[in-house]
Design a protein around this motif. Sequence first.
Motif, PDB file in Angstrom:
ATOM      1  N   TRP A 119      63.983  36.766  40.859  1.00  0.00           N
ATOM      2  CA  TRP A 119      62.624  36.745  41.399  1.00  0.00           C
ATOM      3  C   TRP A 119      61.786  37.888  40.841  1.00  0.00           C
ATOM      4  N   MET A 120      60.523  37.565  40.600  1.00  0.00           N
ATOM      5  CA  MET A 120      59.530  38.570  40.238  1.00  0.00           C
ATOM      6  C   MET A 120      58.553  38.681  41.402  1.00  0.00           C
ATOM      7  N   TRP A 121      58.470  39.883  41.964  1.00  0.00           N
ATOM      8  CA  TRP A 121      57.600  40.144  43.114  1.00  0.00           C
ATOM      9  C   TRP A 121      56.331  40.826  42.622  1.00  0.00           C
ATOM     10  N   VAL A 122      55.198  40.460  43.193  1.00  0.00           N
ATOM     11  CA  VAL A 122      53.941  41.100  42.841  1.00  0.00           C
ATOM     12  C   VAL A 122      53.281  41.647  44.099  1.00  0.00           C
ATOM     13  N   GLN A 123      52.716  42.826  43.980  1.00  0.00           N
ATOM     14  CA  GLN A 123      51.925  43.422  45.055  1.00  0.00           C
ATOM     15  C   GLN A 123      50.616  43.903  44.436  1.00  0.00           C
ATOM     16  N   THR A 124      49.525  43.631  45.112  1.00  0.00           N
ATOM     17  CA  THR A 124      48.234  44.075  44.616  1.00  0.00           C
ATOM     18  C   THR A 124      47.430  44.695  45.750  1.00  0.00           C
ATOM     19  N   GLY A 125      46.704  45.738  45.432  1.00  0.00           N
ATOM     20  CA  GLY A 125      45.920  46.455  46.437  1.00  0.00           C
ATOM     21  C   GLY A 125      45.174  47.596  45.782  1.00  0.00           C
ATOM     22  N   GLY A 126      45.107  48.725  46.473  1.00  0.00           N
ATOM     23  CA  GLY A 126      44.390  49.873  45.961  1.00  0.00           C
ATOM     24  C   GLY A 126      42.942  49.893  46.409  1.00  0.00           C
ATOM     25  N   PRO A 127      42.257  51.008  46.213  1.00  0.00           N
ATOM     26  CA  PRO A 127      40.826  51.076  46.548  1.00  0.00           C
ATOM     27  C   PRO A 127      40.037  50.058  45.726  1.00  0.00           C
ATOM     28  N   PRO A 128      38.872  49.633  46.214  1.00  0.00           N
ATOM     29  CA  PRO A 128      38.081  48.630  45.477  1.00  0.00           C
ATOM     30  C   PRO A 128      37.757  49.035  44.047  1.00  0.00           C
ATOM     31  N   ASP A 129      37.550  50.343  43.813  1.00  0.00           N
ATOM     32  CA  ASP A 129      37.214  50.791  42.468  1.00  0.00           C
ATOM     33  C   ASP A 129      38.433  51.230  41.665  1.00  0.00           C
ATOM     34  N   LYS A 130      39.640  51.112  42.257  1.00  0.00           N
ATOM     35  CA  LYS A 130      40.874  51.484  41.556  1.00  0.00           C
ATOM     36  C   LYS A 130      41.970  50.461  41.869  1.00  0.00           C
ATOM     37  N   PRO A 131      41.777  49.203  41.492  1.00  0.00           N
ATOM     38  CA  PRO A 131      42.765  48.174  41.835  1.00  0.00           C
ATOM     39  C   PRO A 131      44.109  48.410  41.154  1.00  0.00           C
ATOM     40  N   VAL A 132      45.167  48.062  41.873  1.00  0.00           N
ATOM     41  CA  VAL A 132      46.534  48.217  41.376  1.00  0.00           C
ATOM     42  C   VAL A 132      47.241  46.873  41.484  1.00  0.00           C
ATOM     43  N   ILE A 133      47.965  46.507  40.429  1.00  0.00           N
ATOM     44  CA  ILE A 133      48.796  45.302  40.430  1.00  0.00           C
ATOM     45  C   ILE A 133      50.185  45.704  39.951  1.00  0.00           C
ATOM     46  N   LEU A 134      51.179  45.526  40.796  1.00  0.00           N
ATOM     47  CA  LEU A 134      52.541  45.937  40.471  1.00  0.00           C
ATOM     48  C   LEU A 134      53.494  44.748  40.530  1.00  0.00           C
ATOM     49  N   PHE A 135      54.344  44.644  39.516  1.00  0.00           N
ATOM     50  CA  PHE A 135      55.407  43.647  39.467  1.00  0.00           C
ATOM     51  C   PHE A 135      56.751  44.352  39.620  1.00  0.00           C
ATOM     52  N   ASP A 136      57.690  43.680  40.265  1.00  0.00           N
ATOM     53  CA  ASP A 136      59.043  44.223  40.418  1.00  0.00           C
ATOM     54  C   ASP A 136      60.048  43.096  40.300  1.00  0.00           C
ATOM     55  N   TYR A 137      61.113  43.380  39.539  1.00  0.00           N
ATOM     56  CA  TYR A 137      62.153  42.377  39.338  1.00  0.00           C
ATOM     57  C   TYR A 137      63.303  42.592  40.311  1.00  0.00           C
ATOM     58  N   SER A 138      63.825  41.481  40.841  1.00  0.00           N
ATOM     59  CA  SER A 138      64.988  41.554  41.738  1.00  0.00           C
ATOM     60  C   SER A 138      65.773  40.258  41.629  1.00  0.00           C
ATOM     61  N   THR A 139      67.095  40.364  41.810  1.00  0.00           N
ATOM     62  CA  THR A 139      67.917  39.156  41.839  1.00  0.00           C
ATOM     63  C   THR A 139      67.787  38.430  43.171  1.00  0.00           C
ATOM     64  N   SER A 140      67.193  39.081  44.151  1.00  0.00           N
ATOM     65  CA  SER A 140      67.185  38.546  45.515  1.00  0.00           C
ATOM     66  C   SER A 140      65.769  38.205  45.958  1.00  0.00           C
ATOM     67  N   ARG A 141      65.697  37.232  46.881  1.00  0.00           N
ATOM     68  CA  ARG A 141      64.445  36.913  47.554  1.00  0.00           C
ATOM     69  C   ARG A 141      64.525  37.318  49.025  1.00  0.00           C
ATOM     70  N   ALA A 142      65.507  38.111  49.360  1.00  0.00           N
ATOM     71  CA  ALA A 142      65.731  38.487  50.754  1.00  0.00           C
ATOM     72  C   ALA A 142      64.675  39.473  51.228  1.00  0.00           C
TER      73      ALA A 142
END
Length: 510
Positions: A263-286
């Motif tokens: 599984w590839m997990w994505v999280q996005t957030g951050g301040p409106p003028d400093k958006p962040v998009i992060l991906f993380d790899y894991s063998t699990s969906r737990a």
Amino acid sequence: MNSLPENLPDDPVLLKQMLGKMLDERQLDKGKIVRLEEQNALLLQRLFGRKSEQTADAATPQLALFNEVESVVEPEDDTSDEEVVAPTKRRGKRKPLPADLPRIEIIHELPEHELTCVCGCRKHTIGEEVSEQLEIVPMQIRVIRHVRKVYGCRDCEMAPVTADKPAQLIEKSMASPSVLAMLLTTKYVDGLPLHRFEKVLSRHGVDIPRQTLARWVIQCGEHFQPLLNLMRDSLLGSRVVHCDETRVQVLKEPDRDPGNQSWMWVQTGGPPDKPVILFDYSTSRAQEVPTRLLEGYRGYLMTDDYAGYNALGAQAGVERLGCWAHARRKFVEAQKVQPKGKTGRADIALNLINKLYGVERDLKDTCDDDRKTGRHDRSLPVLAQLKSWMEKTQPQVTSQNALGKAIGYLASNWNKLERYVEEGYLPIDNNAAERAIRPFVIGRKNWLFSDTPKGATASAQLYSLVETAKANGQEPYAWLRHALERLPLATSVGDYEALLPWNCSPVSPS
């Protein structure tokens, strides 16, 4: 139809019970047939139908993959005698070429023999007409030779001294920052697999095996880790974090079959003028995965209804939000299996949900306070109407068909779905995460799988970097080259912070 049994009981009570049982069984068979017909209709729609959830008059059909040129080319404006069957769409006004592109002027003058007027006088310039044409210079490959002078003293036996050269990201490697930046851009922005980039280099007479290219990718991901740590710190300070996950296949995962899904997990957030998009790899969906990734987070969490987020949502200070796009999608599916040309209950729900989205469109450009007020004035009555309809309709439908599943989804997630009106900055759906994960999904269609866990981890790291750079207005190749040139010189937190996409003024590709 089943025939009646030969030996019917004489007792009217027993006869009534038997006939009732047969009718119940036939009703069950009928319900099963209806469910199978719905599933078949949805399968055909997913395989061959339009993928957009927009209404027919607003949606644009997806272009065919292999006849794109034939699909989008404008018809020639000739004067043939053939009858025009349908009006063609007019071309829009051509956009000017970017002002920051370098320009080469070519001056066109009249030949000498045309400069003399018929009256005998010499013509002089009274103006000029300018038109611009785009030119592309094919990729140029050259070699940078680092010549380090060696110095010695003729009058003593002191050891020779060699001049230093600039620090390199990958020492003793032939890869310059520009090569690494191009490699990462072609794979993680343009979705080009490494073996195709290997062929591109080969056409220019440079033979670099894909194993070497893969090693460079992994090493780049490792060197960028300090920036990724700072980006996660910024993400954890967000008021709202969006999460989503998608499948990825890794062939050489220890103690796992190559066909197993990771599984590839994505999280996005951050301040409106400093958006962040992060991906993380894991063998699990737990549920341990999002709990680990967002450890210490306090704020609103926007997800779909996957149970893997429940543990994180149950932590103190974390408030769950539901996704109205997912809820709407369920009713779109229910609408598709309705009899053609007829409206039904799914249309009632979609009409109310579309009103909620209409309010969001109207309030898109307002401040958070005005958006909160507008939602309270306009969205709360619609939510109350939709909830009343849901509570009235749910007992009247079976939970097994498409409409029943849509209403069940709405009912089980209602508390999370209605919370977006609490604040003006809260999103109505999880589309931000779905948009963020889409480039990875498109890239996956080209390279299909990762070979090793290290490769999958590097992909997560580098997708995080290029997508965050794009979200902050950076041209990916230019920013990657800028960062790769300066990373070897970074020695402090301040040095790494200066390389973050929102701390760099937009860099143009050179």
